[in-house]
Design a protein around this motif. Structure first.
Motif, short mmCIF file in Angstrom:
data_model
loop_
_atom_site.label_atom_id
_atom_site.label_comp_id
_atom_site.label_asym_id
_atom_site.label_seq_id
_atom_site.Cartn_x
_atom_site.Cartn_y
_atom_site.Cartn_z
N SER A 146 57.91 9.55 132.89
CA SER A 146 57.70 7.88 132.73
C SER A 146 56.51 7.41 133.52
CB SER A 146 58.99 7.36 132.69
OG SER A 146 59.83 7.67 131.71
N LEU A 147 55.36 7.83 133.27
CA LEU A 147 54.22 7.18 133.92
C LEU A 147 53.06 6.83 132.91
CD1 LEU A 147 54.27 9.81 136.72
CD2 LEU A 147 54.62 7.40 137.19
N GLY A 148 52.51 5.89 132.99
CA GLY A 148 51.32 5.31 132.28
C GLY A 148 51.41 5.44 130.79
N LYS A 149 50.48 6.16 130.11
CA LYS A 149 50.60 6.14 128.75
C LYS A 149 51.83 7.23 128.27
CE LYS A 149 47.70 10.38 128.27
NZ LYS A 149 46.46 10.93 127.91
N GLN A 150 52.28 8.01 129.14
CA GLN A 150 53.26 8.68 128.68
C GLN A 150 54.58 8.13 128.23
OE1 GLN A 150 52.14 11.93 128.30
NE2 GLN A 150 54.03 12.36 127.01
N ILE A 151 54.80 6.89 128.97
CA ILE A 151 56.05 6.03 128.43
C ILE A 151 56.11 5.68 126.88
CG2 ILE A 151 56.98 3.72 129.04
CD1 ILE A 151 55.71 3.74 131.80
N GLY A 152 54.94 5.50 126.41
CA GLY A 152 54.83 5.17 125.04
C GLY A 152 54.98 6.24 124.29
N ILE A 153 54.70 7.47 124.81
CA ILE A 153 54.80 8.77 123.94
C ILE A 153 56.11 9.26 123.70
CG2 ILE A 153 53.67 10.92 123.65
CD1 ILE A 153 51.18 10.04 124.82
N SER A 154 56.67 9.68 124.93
CA SER A 154 57.65 10.55 125.14
C SER A 154 59.11 9.78 124.75
CB SER A 154 57.84 10.87 126.74
OG SER A 154 56.69 11.96 126.98
N TRP A 155 59.28 8.47 125.16
CA TRP A 155 60.39 7.80 124.69
C TRP A 155 60.68 7.63 123.30
CZ3 TRP A 155 64.54 6.91 127.71
CH2 TRP A 155 64.53 7.13 129.04
N SER A 156 59.70 7.25 122.49
CA SER A 156 59.73 7.22 121.13
C SER A 156 60.05 8.44 120.39
CB SER A 156 58.76 6.40 120.28
OG SER A 156 57.38 7.37 120.75
N VAL A 157 59.45 9.40 120.86
CA VAL A 157 59.65 10.93 120.26
C VAL A 157 61.26 11.40 120.83
CG1 VAL A 157 59.17 13.30 120.71
CG2 VAL A 157 57.43 11.80 120.51
N TYR A 158 61.57 11.03 122.04
CA TYR A 158 63.13 11.25 122.33
C TYR A 158 63.82 10.79 121.45
CZ TYR A 158 67.36 10.71 124.84
OH TYR A 158 68.88 10.54 124.89
N ALA A 159 63.63 9.43 121.13
CA ALA A 159 64.75 8.67 120.11
C ALA A 159 64.92 9.45 118.82
CB ALA A 159 64.17 7.11 120.19
N GLU A 160 63.81 9.84 118.35
CA GLU A 160 63.81 10.49 117.09
C GLU A 160 64.58 11.88 117.20
OE1 GLU A 160 59.44 11.24 116.13
OE2 GLU A 160 59.27 8.78 115.78
N ILE A 161 64.34 12.71 118.23
CA ILE A 161 64.91 13.89 118.34
C ILE A 161 66.45 13.74 118.61
CG2 ILE A 161 65.25 15.75 120.33
CD1 ILE A 161 62.74 16.43 118.45
N THR A 186 54.67 -3.90 137.09
CA THR A 186 54.34 -3.81 135.69
C THR A 186 54.75 -2.42 135.31
OG1 THR A 186 52.18 -5.04 136.05
CG2 THR A 186 52.14 -3.55 134.19
N HIS A 187 54.95 -1.42 136.21
CA HIS A 187 55.62 -0.25 135.70
C HIS A 187 56.99 -0.27 135.46
CE1 HIS A 187 56.60 3.83 136.06
NE2 HIS A 187 57.55 3.54 136.97
N MET A 188 57.58 -1.11 136.47
CA MET A 188 59.06 -1.03 136.13
C MET A 188 59.38 -1.96 135.13
SD MET A 188 60.98 0.50 138.25
CE MET A 188 62.44 -0.39 137.91
N ALA A 189 58.69 -2.87 134.62
CA ALA A 189 59.13 -3.84 133.33
C ALA A 189 58.80 -2.66 132.12
CB ALA A 189 57.91 -4.86 133.12
N ALA A 190 57.50 -1.96 132.22
CA ALA A 190 57.47 -0.96 131.00
C ALA A 190 58.39 -0.02 130.84
CB ALA A 190 56.00 -0.26 131.12
N VAL A 191 59.07 0.39 132.02
CA VAL A 191 60.08 1.49 132.09
C VAL A 191 61.46 1.02 131.47
CG1 VAL A 191 61.76 3.05 133.66
CG2 VAL A 191 59.15 3.03 133.83
N VAL A 192 61.82 -0.32 131.93
CA VAL A 192 63.15 -0.74 131.54
C VAL A 192 62.91 -1.13 130.05
CG1 VAL A 192 64.55 -2.93 131.89
CG2 VAL A 192 63.43 -1.76 133.93
N ALA A 193 61.77 -1.74 129.60
CA ALA A 193 61.55 -1.90 128.18
C ALA A 193 61.80 -0.64 127.47
CB ALA A 193 60.29 -2.43 128.04
N ALA A 194 61.25 0.47 127.73
CA ALA A 194 61.41 1.81 127.00
C ALA A 194 62.94 2.11 127.04
CB ALA A 194 60.64 2.90 127.81
N VAL A 195 63.39 2.06 128.36
CA VAL A 195 64.76 2.58 128.23
C VAL A 195 65.58 1.48 127.15
CG1 VAL A 195 67.11 2.55 129.70
CG2 VAL A 195 64.83 3.36 130.47
#
Length: 441
Positions: A146-161, A186-195
């Motif tokens: 969960s770093l940079g752009k990968q936060i927005g990619i992997s978490w949505s894929v994970y939810a679908e899977i 900023t990083h922590m806010a993005a991670v918490v939002a993804a979770v």
């Protein structure tokens, strides 16, 4: 479906007779076990659930057919509490250049930046899950970079899977990033939002001895408390005795009076502490309510590796001492065919088999089957890993009649029941991933 047992009953109600089950995994029934911890029982199954458990020969046949397992060992479907589905199977395109931990870090970082699109991550995760399912896994926890752009990619894929695999494998995910990144609001806010949007109320990171480790841990513990999250850490994956972030995590848990679940993985350097330091740290871990998972296969691969030198150390944590102190302990798969571990197949039977050798779990109690079943299920808070009346008839059936037979062979002829039905155990072909590796099928 043909199996190692000729044919399993294809009926809504049937009886499995004359099987051996680890007594530590039987819930709600006091059945005597032999000196190796195996109890000989019959199971009645109806409408996908276990209807009755009793000593072999005591469960009435009832309606439907019966199958005599001839004393074969049966386990519940197993629980893999530490994996990396987003990294899995990138080895063909990004091998570790020297087998070292730094080599793994730099190689994965480059591959992630270049290749981890939603399509790439989804394809490899699904391949991994089909493999684990065929081997007999009921629940898994994966860490997601969960770093940079990968936060927005992997978490949505994970939810679908996760949604697609409902009813087959129960999935959980925890974010993974270095402890220093926790210092970035900023990083922590993005991670918490993804979770919050896609996750399972889990937060975590890789801990190491940075000067501001305690401040980073305070940030993580406060975020977990504010959001009702549990915590999962990668801890002290090194042979440096000065690495004591496990003790810092325990101190933080006690300081914050944290009441959620905490799982710490690896904890390799704990086994290299002086005896008095090891005892002190373990006592704090026990007081803080922390559970520990060892990853014996991956850590044997990475730890104490020097070119041209035979390794002197197994790379594992003080699992026996932790267990003796009352700390919940378990073992898990970790990485699969990526720069952190070139091998593996998300097969918990293999993990238990090899973990028994590496950690010398034999001659040290008869309840180590808990480490891939009941204990990780309780740590994850999922319904799996036990055999009980009323539980789903999720079983791994083998021909092995004792632990020596079980561990001598890989049990490739095992049968897997999900809700009382035998599944197709055909493993996916690696060629399915060739298009992601830059080579022709």
């Amino acid at each position: 479906m043909t199996t190692g047992f000729a044919r399993l009953p294809d009926a809504s109600a049937f009886r499995l007779a004359n099987l051996r089950v680890p007594a530590c995994l039987i819930e709600g029934c006091d059945i005597a076990a032999d000196r190796s911890g195996l109890a000989r029982v019959d199971l009645a199954v109806a409408k996908g659930r276990i209807e009755a458990i009793g000593l072999a020969g005591t469960v009435a046949a009832g309606v439907g057919p019966a199958l005599d397992l001839d004393g074969g060992i049966a386990l519940p479907r197993l629980v893999d509490c530490h994996t990396h589905l987003d990294k899995g199977h990138i080895w063909p395109r990004s091998p570790n250049p020297d087998g070292t931990f730094p080599g793994a870090l730099t190689t994965v970082a480059a591959d992630r930046e270049a290749n981890w699109s939603a399509k790439d991550v989804r394809s490899r995760m699904d391949f991994s899950l089909r493999t684990a399912f065929a081997h007999g896994t009921a629940a898994m926890r994966t860490h997601l970079d969960s770093l940079g752009k990968q936060i927005g990619i992997s978490w949505s894929v994970y939810a679908e899977i996760r949604a697609e695999w409902t009813g087959r494998i129960t999935l959980q995910a925890s974010p993974l990033f270095g402890a220093d990144a926790a210092l970035d609001p900023t990083h922590m806010a993005a991670v918490v939002a993804a979770v919050k949007a896609h996750g399972d109320k889990l937060l975590g990171c890789v801990t190491y001895m940075i000067p501001e480790l305690d401040r980073a841990l305070d940030i993580l513990f406060r975020a977990a408390i504010e959001n009702g999250f549990d915590l999962d850490f990668h801890v002290d994956e090194t042979n440096d005795p000065a690495a004591r972030s496990l003790e810092h995590i325990a101190d933080a848990a006690l300081r914050h009076r944290f009441t959620g679940r905490i799982l710490c993985g690896h904890c390799c350097s704990l086994s290299l502490q002086a005896p008095e330091d090891e005892a002190r740290i373990i006592a704090k871990v026990r007081e803080a309510g922390i559970a520990v998972v060892s990853l014996p296969l991956c850590n044997m691969y990475l730890q104490d590796r020097r070119h041209g030198r035979t390794p002197r150390w197994r790379g594992i944590t003080a699992l026996h001492e932790l267990k003796a102190a009352g700390v919940p302990v378990m073992i898990a798969s970790d990485n699969t065919r990526d720069p952190f571990y070139a091998y593996g197949d998300l097969d918990l039977v293999e993990v238990l088999r090899e973990g028994t050798r590496i950690l010398q779990l034999d001659h040290s109690g008869s309840d180590w089957a808990n480490a891939v079943a009941r204990t990780p299920a309780e740590t994850m808070g999922v319904e799996a890993g036990i055999i009980a009346v009323g539980a789903r008839a999720d079983l791994v059936l083998t021909r092995a009649r004792d632990w020596t037979e079980f561990f001598c062979r890989p049990q490739i002829d095992r049968s897997v029941l999900v809700a009382g039905r035998a599944i197709d155990r055909t493993l996916p072909d690696y060629r399915e991933l060739d298009h992601l590796m830059g080579r022709a099928s």
